[in-house]
Design a protein around this motif. Structure first.
Motif, short mmCIF file in Angstrom:
data_model
loop_
_atom_site.label_atom_id
_atom_site.label_comp_id
_atom_site.label_asym_id
_atom_site.label_seq_id
_atom_site.Cartn_x
_atom_site.Cartn_y
_atom_site.Cartn_z
N PHE A 35 -1.03 9.09 7.95
CA PHE A 35 0.40 9.05 8.18
C PHE A 35 0.60 8.86 9.68
O PHE A 35 0.79 9.84 10.43
N PRO A 36 0.51 7.60 10.16
CA PRO A 36 0.51 7.34 11.60
C PRO A 36 1.69 7.94 12.35
O PRO A 36 1.54 8.43 13.46
N GLU A 37 2.86 7.95 11.72
CA GLU A 37 4.06 8.45 12.40
C GLU A 37 4.01 9.93 12.69
O GLU A 37 4.71 10.41 13.58
N ILE A 38 3.15 10.69 12.00
CA ILE A 38 3.05 12.12 12.27
C ILE A 38 1.67 12.54 12.76
O ILE A 38 1.51 13.65 13.24
N SER A 83 -0.38 3.19 1.49
CA SER A 83 0.63 4.21 1.18
C SER A 83 0.09 5.17 0.12
O SER A 83 -0.89 4.87 -0.58
N PRO A 84 0.74 6.33 -0.02
CA PRO A 84 0.34 7.25 -1.10
C PRO A 84 0.39 6.56 -2.47
O PRO A 84 -0.48 6.79 -3.32
N ALA A 85 1.38 5.71 -2.70
CA ALA A 85 1.48 4.99 -3.99
C ALA A 85 0.28 4.05 -4.17
O ALA A 85 -0.25 3.93 -5.28
N GLN A 86 -0.15 3.41 -3.10
CA GLN A 86 -1.32 2.54 -3.20
C GLN A 86 -2.58 3.36 -3.47
O GLN A 86 -3.46 2.93 -4.23
N THR A 126 -3.68 -0.73 9.05
CA THR A 126 -4.79 -0.56 8.10
C THR A 126 -4.55 0.51 7.04
O THR A 126 -5.37 0.64 6.13
N SER A 127 -3.48 1.24 7.13
CA SER A 127 -3.24 2.33 6.18
C SER A 127 -2.66 1.83 4.87
O SER A 127 -1.95 0.82 4.82
N HIS A 129 -11.06 -1.11 4.06
CA HIS A 129 -10.25 -2.10 3.36
C HIS A 129 -9.28 -2.82 4.28
O HIS A 129 -8.72 -3.84 3.92
N MET A 130 -9.07 -2.26 5.48
CA MET A 130 -8.17 -2.82 6.49
C MET A 130 -6.75 -3.02 5.96
O MET A 130 -6.05 -3.95 6.35
N GLY A 131 -6.32 -2.15 5.04
CA GLY A 131 -4.97 -2.22 4.51
C GLY A 131 -4.78 -3.22 3.38
O GLY A 131 -3.66 -3.47 2.96
#
Length: 107
Positions: A70-73, A96-99, A93-94, A42-44
């Motif tokens: 979760f790119p930051e971790i 969120s959990p809400a999405q 491309t990520s 989906h490329m985000g």
């Protein structure tokens, strides 16, 4: 070792316990469950993600699978691939959990 076939894989092994999987139950008697791997295709883009879900359903898929990153971790910025920093790529491309929750409701 008697349950291993010539390739060393288990063969003719029966699982007597049904396995709940969302709205499905997997067992030796259940039909094949077709899972469409959407991953990060989906490329985000949420609209694209929903179109991919629709296309998977129209193609006969029972389930769609996405990847939640979760790119930051997950990784440091020093990891590079042909398209650039993997950290930067995941950030772009990520979803969120809400999405992801919204997509589960859409399904």
């Amino acid at each position: 070792m008697e349950n291993l076939n010539k390739r060393g894989n288990m063969s003719e092994t029966k699982n007597p316990q049904p396995l709940p999987f969302g709205a499905f139950t997997l067992s030796d008697e259940s039909p094949v469950l077709i899972i469409a791997e959407i991953a990060d295709g989906h490329m985000g883009d949420m609209d694209k993600a929903k179109r991919l879900i629709d296309a998977a359903k129209a193609s006969g898929a029972d389930v769609v699978k996405f990847q939640l990153h979760f790119p930051e971790i997950e990784m440091g910025p020093e990891i590079k691939i042909w398209a650039g920093s993997l950290n930067d790529i995941f950030r772009k491309t990520s979803l969120s959990p809400a999405q992801h929750q919204e997509l589960m409701s859409y399904c």
